[in-house]
Design a protein around this motif. Structure first.
Motif, mmCIF file in Angstrom:
data_model
loop_
_atom_site.group_PDB
_atom_site.id
_atom_site.type_symbol
_atom_site.label_atom_id
_atom_site.label_comp_id
_atom_site.label_asym_id
_atom_site.label_seq_id
_atom_site.Cartn_x
_atom_site.Cartn_y
_atom_site.Cartn_z
ATOM 1 N N THR A 113 0.715 -1.159 0.592
ATOM 2 C CA THR A 113 -0.348 -0.008 -0.070
ATOM 3 C C THR A 113 0.926 1.034 0.470
ATOM 4 O OG1 THR A 113 0.038 0.355 3.086
ATOM 5 C CG2 THR A 113 -2.205 -1.490 0.828
ATOM 6 N N LEU A 114 2.093 1.271 -0.292
ATOM 7 C CA LEU A 114 3.165 2.412 0.246
ATOM 8 C C LEU A 114 3.703 2.738 -0.801
ATOM 9 C CD1 LEU A 114 4.411 4.012 2.230
ATOM 10 C CD2 LEU A 114 6.252 2.556 2.423
ATOM 11 N N CYS A 115 4.281 1.640 -2.102
ATOM 12 C CA CYS A 115 4.799 1.765 -2.729
ATOM 13 C C CYS A 115 4.512 1.230 -3.622
ATOM 14 C CB CYS A 115 5.782 2.457 -2.659
ATOM 15 S SG CYS A 115 7.209 1.924 -2.074
ATOM 16 N N SER A 116 5.391 -0.325 -3.573
ATOM 17 C CA SER A 116 5.683 -1.484 -4.381
ATOM 18 C C SER A 116 6.357 -2.530 -4.298
ATOM 19 C CB SER A 116 6.084 -0.962 -5.748
ATOM 20 O OG SER A 116 7.234 0.264 -6.262
ATOM 21 N N CYS A 117 6.975 -2.520 -2.939
ATOM 22 C CA CYS A 117 7.881 -3.869 -2.682
ATOM 23 C C CYS A 117 6.860 -4.618 -2.923
ATOM 24 C CB CYS A 117 7.452 -3.156 -0.684
ATOM 25 S SG CYS A 117 8.595 -1.712 -0.036
ATOM 26 N N ARG A 136 -3.677 -0.555 -5.399
ATOM 27 C CA ARG A 136 -2.735 -0.894 -4.453
ATOM 28 C C ARG A 136 -3.865 -0.110 -3.315
ATOM 29 N NH1 ARG A 136 0.033 3.426 -5.339
ATOM 30 N NH2 ARG A 136 0.450 3.595 -2.935
ATOM 31 N N SER A 137 -4.940 0.428 -3.101
ATOM 32 C CA SER A 137 -6.257 1.034 -2.327
ATOM 33 C C SER A 137 -7.475 -0.691 -2.346
ATOM 34 C CB SER A 137 -6.676 2.128 -2.701
ATOM 35 O OG SER A 137 -5.646 2.931 -2.695
ATOM 36 N N ASP A 164 -0.040 -6.588 3.586
ATOM 37 C CA ASP A 164 1.014 -5.515 3.082
ATOM 38 C C ASP A 164 2.288 -5.395 3.250
ATOM 39 O OD1 ASP A 164 0.980 -2.609 2.230
ATOM 40 O OD2 ASP A 164 0.115 -2.010 3.969
ATOM 41 N N SER A 165 3.457 -5.749 1.416
ATOM 42 C CA SER A 165 4.861 -5.710 1.913
ATOM 43 C C SER A 165 4.964 -4.473 2.245
ATOM 44 C CB SER A 165 5.047 -6.007 0.606
ATOM 45 O OG SER A 165 4.193 -6.959 0.216
ATOM 46 N N THR A 166 6.090 -4.494 3.007
ATOM 47 C CA THR A 166 6.781 -3.060 3.324
ATOM 48 C C THR A 166 8.457 -3.620 2.930
ATOM 49 O OG1 THR A 166 7.614 -4.740 5.001
ATOM 50 C CG2 THR A 166 5.932 -3.373 5.281
ATOM 51 N N ALA A 167 9.541 -2.789 2.798
ATOM 52 C CA ALA A 167 10.818 -2.289 2.190
ATOM 53 C C ALA A 167 11.050 -3.859 3.136
ATOM 54 C CB ALA A 167 11.694 -1.593 3.095
ATOM 55 N N ARG A 170 8.894 -9.025 2.264
ATOM 56 C CA ARG A 170 8.133 -9.477 1.073
ATOM 57 C C ARG A 170 7.080 -10.685 1.065
ATOM 58 N NH1 ARG A 170 11.507 -5.091 -2.302
ATOM 59 N NH2 ARG A 170 12.583 -3.457 -0.686
ATOM 60 N N ARG B 3 0.786 5.993 5.494
ATOM 61 C CA ARG B 3 -0.156 4.992 4.098
ATOM 62 C C ARG B 3 -1.496 6.332 3.890
ATOM 63 N NH1 ARG B 3 1.824 0.434 3.458
ATOM 64 N NH2 ARG B 3 2.748 -0.324 5.061
ATOM 65 N N ALA B 9 -8.582 6.291 -1.175
ATOM 66 C CA ALA B 9 -7.867 5.581 -1.204
ATOM 67 C C ALA B 9 -9.307 4.588 -1.626
ATOM 68 C CB ALA B 9 -7.124 4.515 0.144
ATOM 69 N N ALA B 50 16.861 -0.159 1.695
ATOM 70 C CA ALA B 50 15.492 -0.410 1.764
ATOM 71 C C ALA B 50 14.181 0.438 1.958
ATOM 72 C CB ALA B 50 15.398 -1.777 1.950
ATOM 73 N N ALA B 54 11.795 2.771 0.233
ATOM 74 C CA ALA B 54 10.644 2.532 0.184
ATOM 75 C C ALA B 54 9.616 4.411 0.717
ATOM 76 C CB ALA B 54 10.550 1.552 1.361
ATOM 77 N N GLY B 58 7.266 5.961 -1.140
ATOM 78 C CA GLY B 58 6.006 6.269 -1.601
ATOM 79 C C GLY B 58 5.447 7.377 -1.336
ATOM 80 N N ILE B 61 5.282 9.000 -4.047
ATOM 81 C CA ILE B 61 3.791 8.796 -5.141
ATOM 82 C C ILE B 61 2.516 9.186 -4.919
ATOM 83 C CG2 ILE B 61 2.230 6.476 -5.290
ATOM 84 C CD1 ILE B 61 4.607 4.776 -5.488
ATOM 85 N N TYR B 76 5.316 5.925 -12.631
ATOM 86 C CA TYR B 76 5.670 5.762 -11.446
ATOM 87 C C TYR B 76 8.051 5.923 -12.088
ATOM 88 C CZ TYR B 76 7.604 1.222 -8.712
ATOM 89 O OH TYR B 76 8.574 1.002 -7.364
#
Lengths: 210, 129
Positions: A113-117, A136-137, A164-167, A170, B3, B9, B50, B54, B58, B61, B76
């Motif tokens: 949900t944060l970016c693209s991890c 993501r939403s 929900d993945s994070t840095a 994953r 978030r 969202a 990392a 992120a 994030g 974006i 992106y």
């Protein structure tokens, strides 16, 4: 027609051109190279790796092995990072991989949900839709509707768990082995494990065998 | 961890179709690959972590989205580049003016390089030799 030819030639002489974003990337790269933080040949190696060596076939091999070898499946469940490393996969984006096993009671879906991890070593780089704001939403707010968008309908009693993945952490989804694949080799099994099924927006089907 | 805000969202989940692709190309254009590799290389060197990356990506974006950016995620790698530039500035490794000046030098160098020859920074007619 000589006028046209001349004009064509003229255009070609000036087709060395950087768009603003191309010039900006070159600027950042050359500044970092000068400061000694980046080696240009390392950049080429990274690009080559991600374009040709890393992709969802790696993850498919992990899933196929887990389907074929219960001891490996147990290790994958206990420590995803170590089990993935057994097959030679690891590195940036794979420091901590958790394998989420689908069961008849629970289906797993991954999102960032944060970016693209995303677990690069086993799935490669994420598809466009994974990085898109609607996915993501919606994956979090309406996971069942999200699956429907991908043409997947689950049995009513099967829960959906969203990861929900994070840095740091994953996820990779390990789908259930479909019926009708008894006696298949790991290669045959790997051929039906799609990228989407390891994100949780698809299901493997014996008909996809290659 | 911050978030995306809930109202946005909801709107995205309800009203915007999820873009789809096949297992298509990893990078649409070479500069995207260059920008991607640069971030990986800088993380490998420990210039940033990392998690810092992120958060930076994030944030970029989220901000673009709040200001009416592309909802299909097609911008992106533009956000990727902005996040990288801002993170390097934050770390004191680059300045906005410095990046502007260098980007302008690359644009001049490209224009001054004959077709078929590699574009080198020293081809910039204003370069100090």
């Amino acid at each position: 027609m000589s006028g046209h030819d001349h004009h064509h030639h003229h255009d070609h002489e000036h087709d060395n051109h950087f768009t603003p974003i191309e010039a900006r990337v070159k600027a950042l790269e050359s500044l970092m190279v000068e400061k000694g933080y980046v080696d240009p040949s390392a950049l080429d190696a990274i690009i080559d790796t991600y374009e040709t060596k890393i992709g969802p076939r790696n993850g498919a091999r992990v899933v196929a092995k887990a389907w074929s070898d219960p001891a490996y499946a147990a290790r994958l469940k206990a420590d995803g990072t170590a089990a993935v490393a057994e097959l030679g996969y690891g590195g940036r984006g794979g420091e901590h991989i958790v394998a989420c096993f689908n069961t008849p009671e629970e289906h797993n879906l991954i999102v960032c949900t944060l970016c693209s991890c995303y677990p690069w070593p086993v799935l490669g780089l994420p598809p466009v839709w994974y990085k898109s704001p609607p996915y993501r939403s919606k994956a979090v707010i309406d996971p069942r509707g999200t699956l429907a968008d991908f043409g997947v309908t689950l049995p009513e009693g099967q829960r959906i768990r969203v990861w929900d993945s994070t840095a740091e952490t994953r996820f990779i989804v390990v789908p259930m082995r479909p019926a009708g694949t008894e006696g298949w080799s790991e290669d045959e099994l790997a051929s039906i494990v799609s990228r989407d099924s390891m994100i949780g927006v698809g299901l493997p089907s014996p008909e996809d065998r290659s | 961890m911050s978030r995306p805000d809930a109202a946005l969202a909801e709107a995205l989940a309800a009203g915007t179709p999820i873009p789809r692709d096949a297992e298509g190309p990893v990078f649409a254009e070479p500069w995207q690959a260059q920008a991607f590799a640069l971030v990986v290389a800088l993380q490998n060197r420990g210039v940033f972590s990392a998690d810092e990356w992120a958060q930076a990506l994030g944030g970029e974006i989220r901000e673009a989205l709040a200001n009416g950016g592309c909802r299909d995620g097609s911008d992106y790698y533009e956000r990727w580049c902005e996040a990288l530039e801002h993170l390097l500035i934050e770390k004191g490794l680059a300045s906005h003016d410095g990046v502007d000046a260098r980007a302008a030098a690359w644009e001049r160098a490209a224009e001054a390089t004959p077709h078929g020859k590699p574009i080198l920074l020293e081809n910039d007619p204003l370069a100090q030799h």
